[in-house]
Design a protein around this motif. Structure first.
Motif, PDB file in Angstrom:
ATOM      1  N   THR A 331       0.826  -1.203   0.000  1.00  0.00           N
ATOM      2  CA  THR A 331       0.000   0.000   0.000  1.00  0.00           C
ATOM      3  C   THR A 331       0.864   1.258   0.000  1.00  0.00           C
ATOM      4  O   THR A 331       0.560   2.247  -0.671  1.00  0.00           O
ATOM      5  CB  THR A 331      -0.932   0.008   1.225  1.00  0.00           C
ATOM      6  OG1 THR A 331      -1.752  -1.166   1.191  1.00  0.00           O
ATOM      7  CG2 THR A 331      -1.815   1.241   1.232  1.00  0.00           C
ATOM      8  N   GLU A 332       1.954   1.218   0.742  1.00  0.00           N
ATOM      9  CA  GLU A 332       2.807   2.399   0.879  1.00  0.00           C
ATOM     10  C   GLU A 332       3.734   2.617  -0.311  1.00  0.00           C
ATOM     11  O   GLU A 332       3.949   3.753  -0.734  1.00  0.00           O
ATOM     12  CB  GLU A 332       3.641   2.260   2.159  1.00  0.00           C
ATOM     13  CG  GLU A 332       4.530   3.451   2.466  1.00  0.00           C
ATOM     14  CD  GLU A 332       5.267   3.298   3.787  1.00  0.00           C
ATOM     15  OE1 GLU A 332       6.170   4.126   4.059  1.00  0.00           O
ATOM     16  OE2 GLU A 332       4.958   2.361   4.556  1.00  0.00           O
ATOM     17  N   PHE A 333       4.257   1.525  -0.868  1.00  0.00           N
ATOM     18  CA  PHE A 333       5.289   1.659  -1.902  1.00  0.00           C
ATOM     19  C   PHE A 333       4.846   1.174  -3.277  1.00  0.00           C
ATOM     20  O   PHE A 333       5.489   1.509  -4.274  1.00  0.00           O
ATOM     21  CB  PHE A 333       6.552   0.885  -1.496  1.00  0.00           C
ATOM     22  CG  PHE A 333       7.235   1.438  -0.289  1.00  0.00           C
ATOM     23  CD1 PHE A 333       8.102   2.516  -0.385  1.00  0.00           C
ATOM     24  CD2 PHE A 333       7.002   0.896   0.968  1.00  0.00           C
ATOM     25  CE1 PHE A 333       8.731   3.026   0.730  1.00  0.00           C
ATOM     26  CE2 PHE A 333       7.630   1.408   2.094  1.00  0.00           C
ATOM     27  CZ  PHE A 333       8.489   2.474   1.982  1.00  0.00           C
ATOM     28  N   GLY A 334       3.787   0.398  -3.346  1.00  0.00           N
ATOM     29  CA  GLY A 334       3.332  -0.129  -4.622  1.00  0.00           C
ATOM     30  C   GLY A 334       4.016  -1.433  -4.991  1.00  0.00           C
ATOM     31  O   GLY A 334       5.119  -1.739  -4.534  1.00  0.00           O
ATOM     32  N   ALA A 335       3.339  -2.206  -5.839  1.00  0.00           N
ATOM     33  CA  ALA A 335       3.850  -3.525  -6.196  1.00  0.00           C
ATOM     34  C   ALA A 335       5.173  -3.451  -6.952  1.00  0.00           C
ATOM     35  O   ALA A 335       6.071  -4.274  -6.738  1.00  0.00           O
ATOM     36  CB  ALA A 335       2.814  -4.275  -7.028  1.00  0.00           C
ATOM     37  N   ASP A 336       5.327  -2.470  -7.856  1.00  0.00           N
ATOM     38  CA  ASP A 336       6.572  -2.375  -8.629  1.00  0.00           C
ATOM     39  C   ASP A 336       7.793  -2.228  -7.733  1.00  0.00           C
ATOM     40  O   ASP A 336       8.796  -2.926  -7.899  1.00  0.00           O
ATOM     41  CB  ASP A 336       6.513  -1.180  -9.581  1.00  0.00           C
ATOM     42  CG  ASP A 336       5.643  -1.435 -10.797  1.00  0.00           C
ATOM     43  OD1 ASP A 336       5.315  -2.603 -11.045  1.00  0.00           O
ATOM     44  OD2 ASP A 336       5.300  -0.472 -11.490  1.00  0.00           O
ATOM     45  N   THR A 337       7.703  -1.303  -6.781  1.00  0.00           N
ATOM     46  CA  THR A 337       8.840  -1.056  -5.897  1.00  0.00           C
ATOM     47  C   THR A 337       9.148  -2.285  -5.060  1.00  0.00           C
ATOM     48  O   THR A 337      10.315  -2.683  -4.914  1.00  0.00           O
ATOM     49  CB  THR A 337       8.552   0.144  -4.979  1.00  0.00           C
ATOM     50  OG1 THR A 337       8.259   1.285  -5.776  1.00  0.00           O
ATOM     51  CG2 THR A 337       9.741   0.445  -4.080  1.00  0.00           C
ATOM     52  N   VAL A 338       8.111  -2.909  -4.503  1.00  0.00           N
ATOM     53  CA  VAL A 338       8.316  -4.074  -3.648  1.00  0.00           C
ATOM     54  C   VAL A 338       8.878  -5.231  -4.460  1.00  0.00           C
ATOM     55  O   VAL A 338       9.847  -5.882  -4.046  1.00  0.00           O
ATOM     56  CB  VAL A 338       6.996  -4.469  -2.964  1.00  0.00           C
ATOM     57  CG1 VAL A 338       7.148  -5.808  -2.238  1.00  0.00           C
ATOM     58  CG2 VAL A 338       6.564  -3.393  -1.970  1.00  0.00           C
ATOM     59  N   ARG A 339       8.290  -5.510  -5.618  1.00  0.00           N
ATOM     60  CA  ARG A 339       8.765  -6.625  -6.430  1.00  0.00           C
ATOM     61  C   ARG A 339      10.220  -6.423  -6.859  1.00  0.00           C
ATOM     62  O   ARG A 339      11.048  -7.337  -6.756  1.00  0.00           O
ATOM     63  CB  ARG A 339       7.873  -6.786  -7.677  1.00  0.00           C
ATOM     64  CG  ARG A 339       6.496  -7.365  -7.401  1.00  0.00           C
ATOM     65  CD  ARG A 339       5.620  -7.289  -8.637  1.00  0.00           C
ATOM     66  NE  ARG A 339       6.117  -8.117  -9.728  1.00  0.00           N
ATOM     67  CZ  ARG A 339       5.673  -9.343 -10.013  1.00  0.00           C
ATOM     68  NH1 ARG A 339       4.711  -9.875  -9.271  1.00  0.00           N
ATOM     69  NH2 ARG A 339       6.163 -10.023 -11.034  1.00  0.00           N
ATOM     70  N   ARG A 340      10.517  -5.231  -7.348  1.00  0.00           N
ATOM     71  CA  ARG A 340      11.883  -4.968  -7.792  1.00  0.00           C
ATOM     72  C   ARG A 340      12.873  -5.142  -6.652  1.00  0.00           C
ATOM     73  O   ARG A 340      13.943  -5.724  -6.820  1.00  0.00           O
ATOM     74  CB  ARG A 340      11.979  -3.552  -8.357  1.00  0.00           C
ATOM     75  CG  ARG A 340      13.346  -3.207  -8.926  1.00  0.00           C
ATOM     76  CD  ARG A 340      13.497  -1.717  -9.135  1.00  0.00           C
ATOM     77  NE  ARG A 340      14.745  -1.410  -9.804  1.00  0.00           N
ATOM     78  CZ  ARG A 340      15.949  -1.421  -9.227  1.00  0.00           C
ATOM     79  NH1 ARG A 340      16.054  -1.734  -7.954  1.00  0.00           N
ATOM     80  NH2 ARG A 340      17.039  -1.118  -9.919  1.00  0.00           N
TER      81      ARG A 340
END
Length: 523
Positions: A331-340
């Motif tokens: 929620t805070e960072f978004g899926a792209d940031t977390v996945r990367r």
């Protein structure tokens, strides 16, 4: 059509929410491989499940005054929702406590193995709590592993991945804290020693990672153990064998069998190849029990393993010790940031940290390189080409050298995305290099806008950068599908194409761009 490549990820116990460490382990890495293969047109079946019948589910229910079914249902819904938020797309998620036909299927498999004397009764010493008047197994007992000395729960040691049934040193009841006492218990076991040669042959052909190879060779050297496949209890699938009323199928055996149900092996031939993603602490189910079941059924399945090391990710020290729940970070960072980030920090060796400060740095990197370059490119197209793709061939100072480099990068990406040399950390590094080199190219050629000799000298460089942006809608899609999709929408393209050098082509001249109002990658 050829049979699909079967990708599995460890079933997660439905006793709590999805932790960022889970995403950093098998799930995102397996999803990236699944996406890259699908983009290349290869058939894939990506499966997992939830370990609803784990002892930890029953224990959590007892502590909260709830029914195990309620705990499993609630956390299963939360886990599957968080998988979706993270962009992890399974073809099949087995829900043992809910899926119709699952219980009967598991019991029939159990009876089949019992009829073949693959599963047999044995009397062994087991831990018993005299205070609670109950047998201690799985999450109900803690102690030191009899093999490596690490402290943990019963069942499988999370440090050395070996079974420790009845072999814990200083066992203690989790419910009351009383010491576990040895007591003879008659249960059903799956002896592995009769399968020694078949299992050894399977492991030799599996191309095991070194740590798994050490585990399997150590098991062979020490003598393959008898694995309990049932225990006295009230939660789980009842053991269907006469004389064992009140026993339930062991959750470790069930986790291994669950994969076969998810594939539907009794309804279609097994694939030519399977890739299993798991943490080392859960590797025994994948590398020992599942092959043992397959051998007993007379089935052959070439298997490969992608094992991440045990992730010691605990509370976020930079955030007052609060847990790092996946939902909060997504929620805070978004899926792209977390996945990367989890791909670069994935505990497969010397990984990086996973905390809010680490994710902030990843978001800053995306903003300072990827998004900064793209926003500048979109602004230049808007100002210099009326917001449309210029009618110019890609070019500019240094373009030929860069184009050759980018085509080599595409080949590197294709190799790192492929199952034969899968290396997601390498993928991220190559993608970053592509963006940084293109941003440098754009900066150098940006001065062409001010050339006194006439307008239009800078348009080939814009077309060249748009070609790279178009390629990223495919090249970056397995890692950051949300951003790649936003970029594709901005370019009026379809995302998720094959990772090939030919993707390096700008949209058709005259295409009107529709950049997003916010960042393309991450947020």
């Amino acid at each position: 059509m050829s049979s699909p490549l079967w990708i599995t990820a460890t079933p997660l116990a439905s006793d709590g929410e999805l932790h960022i460490g889970h995403l950093a382990g098998p799930y995102v890495a397996a999803d990236v491989l699944s996406r890259s293969l699908r983009a290349d047109g290869r058939p894939v079946l990506f499966t997992s499940g939830t370990a609803d019948h784990a002892e930890s589910v029953e224990l959590r229910a007892a502590r909260g005054g709830r029914k195990p079914e309620e705990v499993a249902e609630g956390f299963r819904a939360a886990i599957t929702a968080d998988w979706l938020r993270a962009g992890v797309r399974f073809d099949q998620v087995v829900r043992p406590a809910r899926d119709r036909g699952y219980r009967r299927w598991l019991q029939e498999l159990f009876l089949d193995l019992y009829a073949q004397d693959v599963i047999v009764p044995r009397t062994r010493l087991a831990h018993y709590c005299e205070s609670c008047r109950s047998w201690l197994h799985g999450a109900y007992v803690t102690g030191a592993c009899g093999h490596c000395g690490a402290r943990g729960e019963g069942g499988l040691c999370q440090e050395c991945a070996r079974p420790n049934d009845g072999e814990l040193v200083d066992p203690m009841c989790v419910r009351c804290g009383a010491p576990g006492r040895p007591r003879r218990s008659r249960r059903l076991y799956l002896p592995l020693e009769p399968m020694r040669e078949l299992l050894a042959d399977h492991w030799r052909g599996a191309g095991l990672p070194p740590r798994l190879a050490v585990l399997c060779e150590s098991l062979l050297e020490d003598g393959l153990p008898d694995i309990p496949v049932g225990h006295p209890g009230e939660w789980g699938v009842p053991v269907p064998v006469d004389g064992f009323a009140g026993h339930r199928v062991d959750s470790c055996f069930e986790s291994a069998a669950l994969h076969l149900f998810g594939y539907g092996h009794d309804k279609q031939p097994l694939p030519e190849r399977a890739l299993h993603f798991c943490g080392f602490g859960h590797a025994f189910c994948h590398v020992v029990l599942l092959p043992a079941i397959l051998v007993a059924l007379g089935l052959k399945l070439p298997q490969e393993f992608h094992v991440d090391e045990t992730s010691g990710i605990g509370p976020d020290e930079g955030d007052g010790g609060s847990p790092l729940w996946a939902l909060d970070l997504l929620t805070e960072f978004g899926a792209d940031t977390v996945r990367r980030h989890v791909l670069t920090a994935r505990p497969q060796g010397a990984g990086g940290g996973i905390g809010r400060a680490d994710l902030e740095r990843t978001r800053a990197l995306l903003d300072g390189t990827w998004n900064r370059w793209l926003s500048g490119l979109f602004a230049a197209v808007r100002e210099d080409s009326a917001g449309r793709v210029p009618d110019a061939e890609p070019g500019g100072e240094g373009w030929e050298a860069l184009r050759h480099r980018l085509r080599r990068a595409a080949e590197d990406l294709r190799e790192a995305y492929g199952p034969e040399a899968y290396a997601p950390r390498r993928v991220v590094a190559v993608l970053d290099e592509v963006v940084c080199c293109t941003a440098d190219f754009g900066y150098v050629n940006g001065f062409e806008r001010h050339r006194p000799s006439g307008a239009g000298h800078h348009l080939p460089a814009l077309a060249a950068q748009l070609a790279v942006a178009a390629a990223l809608t495919s090249w970056a899609w397995p890692v950051m599908p949300e951003g790649a999709t936003r970029l594709a929408q901005a370019l009026d393209m379809a995302p998720g194409g094959p990772v090939i050098p030919e993707a390096l082509a700008p949209p058709a001249p005259g295409t009107r761009l529709a950049p997003p109002s916010g960042p393309v990658f991450g947020f």
